[in-house]
Structure formats: structure tokens, C-alpha cells
Design a protein around this motif. Structure first.
Motif: not given
Length: 252
Positions: A6-10, A34-35, A56-59, A64-80
Motif C-alpha cells: 500500500w502506497i499513500t500519495g501514489g 485524493r485526486d 482508491a480515492s482516500v485522503d 474514517a475514510g482510511i479506516r473504511c479503506f483498510y477494513a475493505d482490505l481485511l474483509a477481502r483477506d488482503i495481507v499487506l
């Protein structure tokens, strides 16, 4: 199995170069920014690279947006395997024309944004006792420089944070790294109105980071000559440093 990163500001600058570098290596990259328009352009430009890209467009300032993004990864069994917290901004600041809002924004994005990401990442990584977290700071955090009080303060905070957390996280099986670049040619450094010594391309900076994160050093700092110059400034006594700082002001 492909490494998941996962890379922020990508969507631009150093983050963009890192996304491309890891895709060329065949990794599965999750790029956030963000963009949405820039992210769409990133997807098109990286379409033919061998790795897999998801955006994913996440600031980073949106907890809350960061938590939602990461929760989605966990729900998909993504292991970073690796997280690179690169998102940041730069606003030139002045002591004479002091503008509190600029300092607050810099702290919210550069420092607070990292905290928001660590809030979800460390809970996951410490639970499973694995994973690597890399935080992008800057050599500007080594010592206060004229015109960079706001930016430098955020980077100094990140350096201190990483140094403080390294030992604890190491005991929990989490590999924390600190990245301190010098001047990198990006849209942010284009705002600077002064000569930038040892300026390097974002692609060159990304190559330093990729190689460094595969190594064992806690701090990945580059380019070497500029790093040593900045570290020298850090240890100079005030009576020597402040006259140098004054000369910096006169040369701006």
C-alpha cells in the motif's frame, strides 16, 4: 506469491514513481490519493506493467475514510507485506509573515495523515507479528532551516516518532523504516524559489527506496553527499549553525 504493497500519495511525484517501480517488479500495489482524475491517469499509464494495480480515492486526513479503506482490505483477506506512508504536502512558511493556518495544514497532512494510517496498519501488523511500515520524512527534519519551519517541523516529528517506535515494534515482529530523501524533483519541490543542491529525479529516489527497503538499514537517506551535509548541520553548535543559517537567508 506477489508482494502486496500500500502506497499513500501514489498519484504523483515520489509516490507515482514508487507505484511504477513496484508494478514493474510484479507486485500487487494499492495506491491511494485524493485526486480521482490523477488516479485514473495512473491506472491507464500503468496498464501494461506486469504487476497488479488497485487505486482508491482516500485522503490521509480523513480518518474514517482510511479506516473504511483498510477494513475493505481485511474483509477481502488482503495481507499487506509492506506499507509506504508517502503522502505529504509542502507550503513555504515565513517567520515574518507568519500564517498559522499553513502550519496547521502541514501538520494535519504530513504528521496527522501518517498517524491516521498507523492507527489501522499497526493494529493489523502487531496482531499478526509481521509486515513492514516505511514512513517518508525528509532530511529537512534534521535541523530547522530558513523558510521551512512548518514543513521541517512535521518531518522532525516523523523522525522522532519513528525513532521512538522502532524498538517496540521490532519486538512485535513489525519492521519499521524511516525514509529521509533530500531534494526530489516533484510538483511539491517546484514551489521552491531557491537552488536545490543534489536534486534527483523521482525515479532515482524510488530506486533508492526500493533497494533500501529490501535491505536491513533502519534509515534510508539519500543522496549520500547531501545527507552527510545535513547531518553535519545537525551536530554543529548554535554559534556555528546560526551564522550559516543567516547566509542561507541572504542567498534566497
Amino acid at each position: 506469491m506477489a508482494m502486496k504493497i500500500w502506497i499513500t500519495g501514489g498519484s504523483s511525484g515520489l509516490g507515482y514513481a514508487l507505484v511504477q517501480a513496484y508494478l514493474r517488479a510484479g507486485c500487487h500495489v494499492f495506491a491511494t490519493a485524493r485526486d480521482e482524475i490523477k488516479l485514473s491517469a495512473l491506472e491507464k499509464e500503468c496498464h501494461d506493467l506486469p504487476g497488479r494495480l488497485e487505486t482508491a480515492s482516500v485522503d490521509v486526513c480523513d480518518q474514517a475514510g482510511i479506516r473504511c479503506f483498510y477494513a475493505d482490505l481485511l474483509a477481502r483477506d488482503i495481507v499487506l507485506n509492506r506499507v509506504i506512508l508517502n503522502a505529504g504536502t509542502h507550503i513555504p512558511t515565513s517567520a515574518i509573515n507568519f500564517f498559522r493556518a499553513a502550519h496547521e495544514k502541514l501538520m494535519a497532512v504530513n504528521y496527522g495523515g501518517v498517524l491516521n494510517c498507523l492507527d489501522v496498519v499497526l493494529a493489523d501488523f502487531t496482531r499478526r507479528c509481521s509486515g513492514q511500515v516505511a514512513i517518508v520524512s525528509s532530511v529537512a527534519g534534521y535541523r530547522g532551516l530558513p523558510g521551512a519551519g512548518g514543513y521541517g517541523a512535521t518531518k522532525a516529528a516523523l523522525i522522532n516518532l519513528c525513532e521512538s517506535m522502532r524498538g517496540e515494534l521490532d519486538r512485535e515482529g513489525v519492521d519499521l523504516r524511516l525514509i529521509n530523501p533530500g531534494f526530489v524533483a516533484t510538483p511539491l519541490t517546484e514551489k521552491n524559489d531557491f537552488p536545490m543542491p543534489f536534486l534527483i529525479s523521482a525515479e532515482k529516489a524510488a530506486s533508492y527506496i526500493v533497494r533500501g527497503l529490501d535491505g536491513s538499514a533502519f534509515e534510508i537517506a539519500f543522496p549520500r553527499r547531501f545527507v552527510w551535509l545535513m547531518k553535519l548541520l545537525r551536530v554543529l553548535p548554535d554559534g556555528v549553525f546560526f551564522p550559516i543559517s543567516q547566509r542561507m537567508l541572504r542567498n534566497r
